[in-house]
Design a protein around this motif. Structure first.
Motif, PDB file in Angstrom:
ATOM      1  N   UNK A  95       0.812  -1.220   0.000  1.00 42.29           N
ATOM      2  CA  UNK A  95       0.000   0.000   0.000  1.00 42.29           C
ATOM      3  C   UNK A  95       0.846   1.272   0.000  1.00 42.29           C
ATOM      4  N   UNK A  96       2.138   1.129   0.196  1.00 39.12           N
ATOM      5  CA  UNK A  96       3.033   2.280   0.104  1.00 39.12           C
ATOM      6  C   UNK A  96       3.700   2.376  -1.263  1.00 39.12           C
ATOM      7  N   UNK A 152      -3.291   6.245   7.797  1.00 35.97           N
ATOM      8  CA  UNK A 152      -2.393   7.138   7.060  1.00 35.97           C
ATOM      9  C   UNK A 152      -1.652   6.322   5.999  1.00 35.97           C
ATOM     10  N   UNK A 153      -2.003   6.500   4.741  1.00 35.89           N
ATOM     11  CA  UNK A 153      -1.304   5.845   3.626  1.00 35.89           C
ATOM     12  C   UNK A 153      -1.244   6.848   2.476  1.00 35.89           C
ATOM     13  N   UNK A 160      -5.888  11.945   6.879  1.00 43.64           N
ATOM     14  CA  UNK A 160      -6.251  10.859   7.792  1.00 43.64           C
ATOM     15  C   UNK A 160      -7.595  10.276   7.397  1.00 43.64           C
ATOM     16  N   UNK A 161      -7.652   8.963   7.290  1.00 44.99           N
ATOM     17  CA  UNK A 161      -8.892   8.288   6.918  1.00 44.99           C
ATOM     18  C   UNK A 161      -9.888   8.360   8.071  1.00 44.99           C
ATOM     19  N   UNK A 162     -11.175   8.600   7.803  1.00 45.32           N
ATOM     20  CA  UNK A 162     -12.182   8.533   8.865  1.00 45.32           C
ATOM     21  C   UNK A 162     -12.216   7.137   9.499  1.00 45.32           C
ATOM     22  N   UNK A 223     -10.809   2.279   9.950  1.00 46.70           N
ATOM     23  CA  UNK A 223      -9.434   2.719  10.184  1.00 46.70           C
ATOM     24  C   UNK A 223      -8.850   1.855  11.295  1.00 46.70           C
ATOM     25  N   UNK A 224      -7.641   1.346  11.071  1.00 43.55           N
ATOM     26  CA  UNK A 224      -7.068   0.426  12.049  1.00 43.55           C
ATOM     27  C   UNK A 224      -6.726   1.102  13.373  1.00 43.55           C
TER      28      UNK A 224
END
Length: 262
Positions: A95-96, A152-153, A160-162, A223-224
């Protein structure tokens, strides 16, 4: 199939768990580099998070890791998010955007097809069969596709993802009342949420979401940070965070289990 875990219930609800597996066949593992063998892009502990929230539901989980083949991708290889960075049916980067295979060891088309037949097709045959079985009992079926991802990716999305990322492919994969019910339940919590944001539902949600046929599907990408101690290795499960998160998740699943088209 030995890599599938299927638990059958008789309620209208089916949970899909395509990305929680960490198993690698030897012939795949030996071709991955150190980064690939770290399996960072697992939907860590999602099967544990949802376990036991409701009785009498059906679950289908694959133990094979998504680096072998991503069962939530179009088997034809078409991108579900054109013009956005994403990973492929048989990912060659994480994913990076970093390579996960040793040099010269990425799968060719013959190997991709072999994996599709061995893993992707049986997983979806199981989903198809269970959706049909459930629909025969109730006249409809609801697939809730369970996912998680680091919050965060930069390679995949900015900022930042919800916490709750609800996907229905812009309302096409389920009845409006199902989408509204889940969105309202998320909005009633202190968690952040978005409907059809960066993640609008993967192949599974889009393929099985056929509201006109009584087949409804919705994806939940968590989100993890909501349930992991840290979003870095070793990606430990935070029992206190998870216990707090399980409360609204149970409410969401209960509402889905009790939903009726009337």
């Amino acid at each position: 199939m030995s890599f599938l875990e299927i638990s059958r219930g008789n309620s209208p609800l089916l949970l899909g768990l395509p990305h929680t597996g960490t198993e690698l066949p030897d012939d795949v593992a030996e071709k991955l580099n150190e980064r690939g063998r770290a399996l960072a892009d697992t939907d860590w502990h999602i099967h544990t998070l949802y376990h036991g929230l409701l009785e009498d539901i059906t679950t289908i989980r694959t133990r094979i890791h998504r680096y072998v083949i991503d069962t939530n991708r179009d088997p034809a290889g078409a991108s579900l998010y054109p013009d956005q960075n994403t990973t492929t049916l048989c990912p060659t980067t994480d994913f990076d955007g970093m390579p996960i295979y040793l040099e010269g060891a990425t799968p060719d088309q013959a190997e991709i097809e072999r994996r599709r037949v061995a893993f992707h097709a049986p997983y979806h045959a199981a989903l198809e069969a269970e959706m049909a079985r459930i629909a025969s009992l109730h006249g409809f079926a609801i697939l809730y596709d369970c996912h998680s991802i680091r919050s965060h990716i930069p390679f995949l999305f900015g900022g930042t993802l919800p916490d709750f990322n609800i996907g229905t492919n812009m309302g096409q994969t389920c009845a409006p009342s199902i989408q509204s019910m889940v969105h309202t339940a998320c909005a009633a919590t202190s968690y952040t949420k978005v409907l059809n944001g960066r993640f609008k539902g993967g192949y599974t949600t889009r393929h099985y979401g056929r509201p006109s046929e009584g087949w409804h599907a919705i994806q939940m990408e968590l989100a993890q940070s909501t349930h992991l101690a840290t979003e870095r290795a070793p990606f430990g499960y935070d029992t206190a965070k998870a216990a707090r998160l399980r409360v609204p998740l149970k409410q969401i699943l209960t509402s889905l289990q009790n939903w009726s088209p009337t």
